[in-house]
Write a protein that holds these residues in place. Structure first.
Motif, PDB file in Angstrom:
ATOM      1  N   TYR A 269       0.799  -1.309   0.127  1.00  0.00           N
ATOM      2  CA  TYR A 269       0.071  -0.006   0.050  1.00  0.00           C
ATOM      3  C   TYR A 269       0.948   1.336  -0.038  1.00  0.00           C
ATOM      4  O   TYR A 269       0.253   2.272  -0.206  1.00  0.00           O
ATOM      5  CB  TYR A 269      -0.930  -0.110   1.165  1.00  0.00           C
ATOM      6  CG  TYR A 269      -0.179   0.206   2.627  1.00  0.00           C
ATOM      7  CD1 TYR A 269       0.314   1.285   3.123  1.00  0.00           C
ATOM      8  CD2 TYR A 269       0.233  -1.236   3.261  1.00  0.00           C
ATOM      9  CE1 TYR A 269       0.909   1.188   4.400  1.00  0.00           C
ATOM     10  CE2 TYR A 269       0.939  -0.985   4.182  1.00  0.00           C
ATOM     11  CZ  TYR A 269       1.523   0.196   4.785  1.00  0.00           C
ATOM     12  OH  TYR A 269       2.125   0.336   5.990  1.00  0.00           O
ATOM     13  N   HIS A 270       2.048   1.089  -0.004  1.00  0.00           N
ATOM     14  CA  HIS A 270       2.935   2.205   0.399  1.00  0.00           C
ATOM     15  C   HIS A 270       3.820   2.898  -0.600  1.00  0.00           C
ATOM     16  O   HIS A 270       3.921   4.084  -0.790  1.00  0.00           O
ATOM     17  CB  HIS A 270       4.053   1.964   1.534  1.00  0.00           C
ATOM     18  CG  HIS A 270       4.693   2.934   2.425  1.00  0.00           C
ATOM     19  ND1 HIS A 270       5.898   3.427   2.053  1.00  0.00           N
ATOM     20  CD2 HIS A 270       4.167   3.810   3.265  1.00  0.00           C
ATOM     21  CE1 HIS A 270       6.295   4.469   2.851  1.00  0.00           C
ATOM     22  NE2 HIS A 270       5.462   4.526   3.714  1.00  0.00           N
ATOM     23  N   GLY A 271       4.269   1.789  -1.620  1.00  0.00           N
ATOM     24  CA  GLY A 271       5.064   2.472  -2.621  1.00  0.00           C
ATOM     25  C   GLY A 271       4.310   3.410  -3.638  1.00  0.00           C
ATOM     26  O   GLY A 271       4.950   4.193  -4.164  1.00  0.00           O
ATOM     27  N   THR A 272       3.093   3.369  -4.111  1.00  0.00           N
ATOM     28  CA  THR A 272       2.263   4.083  -4.883  1.00  0.00           C
ATOM     29  C   THR A 272       2.375   5.397  -4.414  1.00  0.00           C
ATOM     30  O   THR A 272       2.717   6.532  -5.241  1.00  0.00           O
ATOM     31  CB  THR A 272       0.887   3.288  -5.122  1.00  0.00           C
ATOM     32  OG1 THR A 272       1.190   2.163  -5.684  1.00  0.00           O
ATOM     33  CG2 THR A 272       0.194   4.302  -6.348  1.00  0.00           C
ATOM     34  N   PRO A 273       1.662   5.777  -3.256  1.00  0.00           N
ATOM     35  CA  PRO A 273       1.880   7.156  -2.810  1.00  0.00           C
ATOM     36  C   PRO A 273       3.022   7.900  -2.704  1.00  0.00           C
ATOM     37  O   PRO A 273       3.061   8.940  -3.138  1.00  0.00           O
ATOM     38  CB  PRO A 273       0.942   7.100  -1.419  1.00  0.00           C
ATOM     39  CG  PRO A 273       0.950   5.691  -1.027  1.00  0.00           C
ATOM     40  CD  PRO A 273       1.180   4.944  -2.137  1.00  0.00           C
ATOM     41  N   VAL A 274       3.956   7.178  -2.367  1.00  0.00           N
ATOM     42  CA  VAL A 274       5.378   7.660  -2.214  1.00  0.00           C
ATOM     43  C   VAL A 274       5.906   8.141  -3.577  1.00  0.00           C
ATOM     44  O   VAL A 274       6.494   9.247  -3.754  1.00  0.00           O
ATOM     45  CB  VAL A 274       6.224   6.683  -1.333  1.00  0.00           C
ATOM     46  CG1 VAL A 274       7.772   7.106  -1.769  1.00  0.00           C
ATOM     47  CG2 VAL A 274       6.078   6.489  -0.195  1.00  0.00           C
ATOM     48  N   ALA A 275       5.854   7.391  -4.473  1.00  0.00           N
ATOM     49  CA  ALA A 275       6.228   7.673  -5.808  1.00  0.00           C
ATOM     50  C   ALA A 275       5.403   8.633  -6.651  1.00  0.00           C
ATOM     51  O   ALA A 275       6.095   9.317  -7.132  1.00  0.00           O
ATOM     52  CB  ALA A 275       6.211   6.281  -7.006  1.00  0.00           C
ATOM     53  N   SER A 276       4.099   8.588  -6.135  1.00  0.00           N
ATOM     54  CA  SER A 276       3.339   9.687  -6.707  1.00  0.00           C
ATOM     55  C   SER A 276       3.828  11.151  -6.391  1.00  0.00           C
ATOM     56  O   SER A 276       3.720  12.233  -7.048  1.00  0.00           O
ATOM     57  CB  SER A 276       1.517   9.615  -6.640  1.00  0.00           C
ATOM     58  OG  SER A 276       1.564   9.885  -5.120  1.00  0.00           O
ATOM     59  N   ILE A 277       4.163  11.252  -5.229  1.00  0.00           N
ATOM     60  CA  ILE A 277       4.739  12.455  -4.743  1.00  0.00           C
ATOM     61  C   ILE A 277       5.881  12.979  -5.228  1.00  0.00           C
ATOM     62  O   ILE A 277       6.184  14.044  -5.551  1.00  0.00           O
ATOM     63  CB  ILE A 277       4.866  12.482  -3.219  1.00  0.00           C
ATOM     64  CG1 ILE A 277       3.484  12.326  -2.515  1.00  0.00           C
ATOM     65  CG2 ILE A 277       5.359  13.759  -2.584  1.00  0.00           C
ATOM     66  CD1 ILE A 277       3.397  12.227  -0.924  1.00  0.00           C
ATOM     67  N   ALA A 278       7.037  11.957  -5.379  1.00  0.00           N
ATOM     68  CA  ALA A 278       8.331  12.453  -5.927  1.00  0.00           C
ATOM     69  C   ALA A 278       7.990  12.568  -7.459  1.00  0.00           C
ATOM     70  O   ALA A 278       8.844  13.582  -7.854  1.00  0.00           O
ATOM     71  CB  ALA A 278       9.149  11.293  -5.823  1.00  0.00           C
ATOM     72  N   VAL A 279       7.450  11.753  -8.246  1.00  0.00           N
ATOM     73  CA  VAL A 279       7.641  11.983  -9.735  1.00  0.00           C
ATOM     74  C   VAL A 279       6.249  11.861 -10.460  1.00  0.00           C
ATOM     75  O   VAL A 279       6.315  11.698 -11.646  1.00  0.00           O
ATOM     76  CB  VAL A 279       8.437  10.844 -10.265  1.00  0.00           C
ATOM     77  CG1 VAL A 279       9.962  10.768  -9.832  1.00  0.00           C
ATOM     78  CG2 VAL A 279       8.085   9.461  -9.994  1.00  0.00           C
TER      79      VAL A 279
END
Length: 714
Positions: free
Chosen positions: A257-267
């Protein structure tokens, strides 16, 4: 030569019944009640009962009650101005608005046919458009552009002729959730929980760069929903890797559940299908999925970092270890990571390794003598403690050379959960809560000491598609089909230092995009040197026992809560660009024009005031900046729009900013979708550019003092 017979015997009505567009004959009909006039709205003569609406500075739409009154009004208007029917496509009803020009292509140039046509139909030469000629009709032409174009098409010398259509541009709206991404810019929100300048100044940084594909941002996390609208348009690195399943498809498992939101903020992408914006959308994304859990070995983790190092410029690590009373990482492992920050990375200038500080409200390091209260944190749903008198270690943040990111709230205070200490590099905006209060039930022993009002707003981020892990409280559990937003795919409640770290990773990617010669150490130093220290050192929990009575105030440029301060994207990217090794912008032709005037803005008057700038150079628009200076006591009253030649309208400001005074800002294609649409459309720059400023609410007043244009011609 006027009066020449039309070929084929076609009647006047026949020639007005279709338009040839792209080689296709499109049947059309006249609008029953509306027509257009090539004149400003206030110069169009009209009777009572007609509705007048300006579509552009010199293009007006007139609506009559019925066809008979339409024809009568057109006859009257044509005594002074040029008026045309508005057409509709027969089977769809789509509107076609025409200008007073035709676009003519001849089969052979230099035969004299162009001059003969111009003389015969009383046309005025305007410009060339590729191999075609743009000709303006006059009153003596005695035909409208549709009929003239169709008539000219019957001449054997003519290869093609079409009326010049008024382009009703459909500008991209601001992404649905962008105004709520306060951590990128606070200019678009009036939320009382958001303090002005709690953001990172992303819009100003985007005016310099939105990222280059040569710069690779790796994110090591759980699975990534690569089909999510926020990531679907992002450039993916071909070496995406799943180290848990040992394949090249790092997609989310049921518990991820975690990688998708993290990546969306960065790139996260800036395209129209994404409801939010990432910090560095123009960079390349390398997704790396891990799933080792608490039994991961240092050897295995180091191999992942080495895999990333040869492919990426910056890596985001929104994970870590719980506080311990011993150093959990072997010295050789730390030394290996530090070595990667010095000599690793795709460019061998050091891999920028961005780590979240952790969400335990614990120190990065605390000597046992200063640990007078003990340090409590949540693990496995229970409160655990490192007793008073014991030294506290944090794991990764103790490693030399890393960029360690703490979190602050939208109130510019330390987020309640954010770990802190001397090893914090910078802080970035995120949500606010305390894990002990949030994740243990009332009555849990020790919980009451951590209860406070943790004010602030969460971050907007992508969530995994339904059915994949926790959705981080999506905006709605199920999509509302009546709205353009997929409410079940986004959240407003992301955060933690997990959300702060990718903000910094994105800024690092922008810095390297403008100056790829920077070393990892130089990047780290720039982040610290340009950080904002106008922050509030007070705690939401005034007597937080974990902080041991220490202060978050800045001393000698450092704070235990904030490190060197809040990340400032605009200053960091500008500093990177100013240093040796920065990429030089591609030479281009810029047109700069400025209007300086004192124009009082009438209160509560939609007509507002206008100011003009005339451009007398030819060329097609490639980029645009609009700088505006308006002195006003309540900028939330204002609507500001730019009208380009041809009547194309770009909305710059629409009653945002609340009660903040003045509107002094530069709008660019990076932060203003309508300007981006103008640049993408490549409109002609020659002509009149008009700034329209209106005050739509009573009482507060102001003045337009100056504005300027910078037009880049491609």
């Amino acid at each position: 030569m006027a009066g020449r017979k039309r070929r084929g015997g076609a009647g006047d009505d026949d020639l007005g019944g279709f338009i040839v567009l792209g080689g296709q004959k499109v049947p059309v009909r006249k609008h029953e009640t509306d027509f257009s006039v090539m004149a400003p709205a206030d110069e169009v003569p009209h009777e009572v009962g007609l509705r007048i609406r300006a579509l552009a500075p010199r293009y007006t739409r007139v609506s009559a009650p019925d066809a008979a009154e339409r024809d009568a009004a057109m006859r009257e208007v044509r005594e002074r101005e040029v008026a045309h029917h508005i057409y509709e496509v027969e089977d769809t009803g789509e509107e076609i608005l025409i200008a007073d020009r035709v676009i003519l292509e001849l089969r052979h140039e230099g035969t004299g046919e162009l001059e003969r046509i111009m003389n015969e139909y009383h046309l005025v030469y305007v410009t060339r458009m590729g191999n075609a000629h743009v000709l303006r009709l006059t009153n003596d032409t005695q035909r409208n552009p549709v009929k003239l174009a169709n008539e000219l098409m019957q001449r054997p010398e003519v290869a093609a002729c079409t009326p010049d259509l008024m382009q009703q541009l459909q500008f991209h709206a601001v992404p649905e959730l962008f105004a709520q991404q306060w951590y990128l810019t606070t200019d678009l929100t009036t939320d009382p929980e958001v303090v002005p300048n709690a953001d990172i100044d992303a819009i100003e940084a985007w005016a310099i760069s939105t990222g280059r594909p040569e710069i690779v941002v790796a994110v090591i996390d759980d699975g990534f929903d690569l089909g999510h609208p926020a990531l679907a348009g992002v450039r993916l690195h071909p070496d995406a890797r799943d180290f848990q399943d040992q394949d090249d498809r790092p997609l989310p498992d049921v518990d991820d559940y975690h990688g998708t939101p993290v990546a969306s903020i960065a790139v996260g992408a800036h395209h129209a299908d994404s409801a939010m914006r990432g910090v560095a959308p123009g960079c390349t994304f390398l997704p790396v999925r891990i799933g080792f859990g608490p039994t991961a070995s240092s050897v295995d983790i180091l191999e992942i970092f080495r895999f990333v190092s040869v492919r990426a410029d910056v890596v985001n690590c929104s994970f870590g270890l719980p506080p311990t009373s011993f150093d959990p990482l072997p010295r050789p492992f730390r030394d290996a990571l530090t070595d990667l920050t010095r000599t690793g990375g795709r460019r061998s200038k050091g891999l920028v390794m961005v780590f979240s500080a952790a969400n335990d409200d614990a120190p990065t390091f605390l000597d046992g003598a200063r640990n007078v209260n003990g340090v409590r944190f949540v693990s496995g749903g229970t409160i655990r403690q490192i007793p008073a008198g014991r030294t506290v270690y944090s794991g990764y943040p103790l490693t030399e050379g890393l960029v360690v990111v703490a979190a602050m709230s939208s109130r510019k205070r330390k987020a309640g959960y954010s770990s802190w200490g001397p090893h914090v590099t910078v802080t970035a905006p995120s949500n606010n809560l305390h894990y002990i209060q949030a994740f243990t039930p009332p009555g849990t022993p020790g919980r009451a000491e951590f209860v406070a009002n943790y004010r602030g707003r969460g971050q907007v981020a992508a969530s995994n598609r339904p059915g994949h892990g926790s959705a981080f409280a999506p905006i709605r559990r199920f999509d509302d089909p009546s709205t353009p937003l997929r409410e079940d795919l986004y959240t407003r409640e992301f955060g933690g230092t997990s959300g702060a770290a990718p903000v910094v990773s994105g800024v690092v990617a922008l810095m390297l995009s403008v100056n790829p010669q920077l070393t990892a150490a130089e990047v780290r130093n720039i982040l610290m040197a340009t950080a904002d220290q106008e922050l509030d050192p007070n705690l939401d929990l005034a007597n937080d026992p974990n902080t041991q009575g220490l202060s978050g105030a800045f001393v000698a440029g450092r704070s235990l809560w904030f490190g060197a301060g809040k990340i400032d994207a605009a200053r960091a990217v500008a500093r990177a660009r100013a240093l040796p090794g920065a990429l030089q912008p591609t030479p281009s032709r810029d047109i700069v024009a400025e209007a300086t005037a004192t124009l009082p803005i009438p209160d509560r008057t939609p007509q507002g005031v206008v100011s003009h700038l005339d451009v007398d150079r030819d060329g097609r628009l490639a980029a645009i900046e609009v700088a505006v200076e308006i002195r006003h006591t309540w900028r939330g009253d204002l609507r500001v729009a730019l009208v380009a030649p041809g009547g194309f309208v770009a909305l710059l400001h629409d009653r945002t900013g609340g009660g903040a005074p003045d509107l002094v800002r530069t709008y660019t294609v990076a932060d203003t979708p309508d300007l981006d649409a103008l640049a993408r459309g490549g409109i002609e720059v020659r002509g009149r550019w008009t700034l329209h400023v209106a005050d739509l609410v009573a009482r507060d007043v102001g003045t337009l003092t100056r504005w300027s244009l910078r037009l880049r011609v491609g």
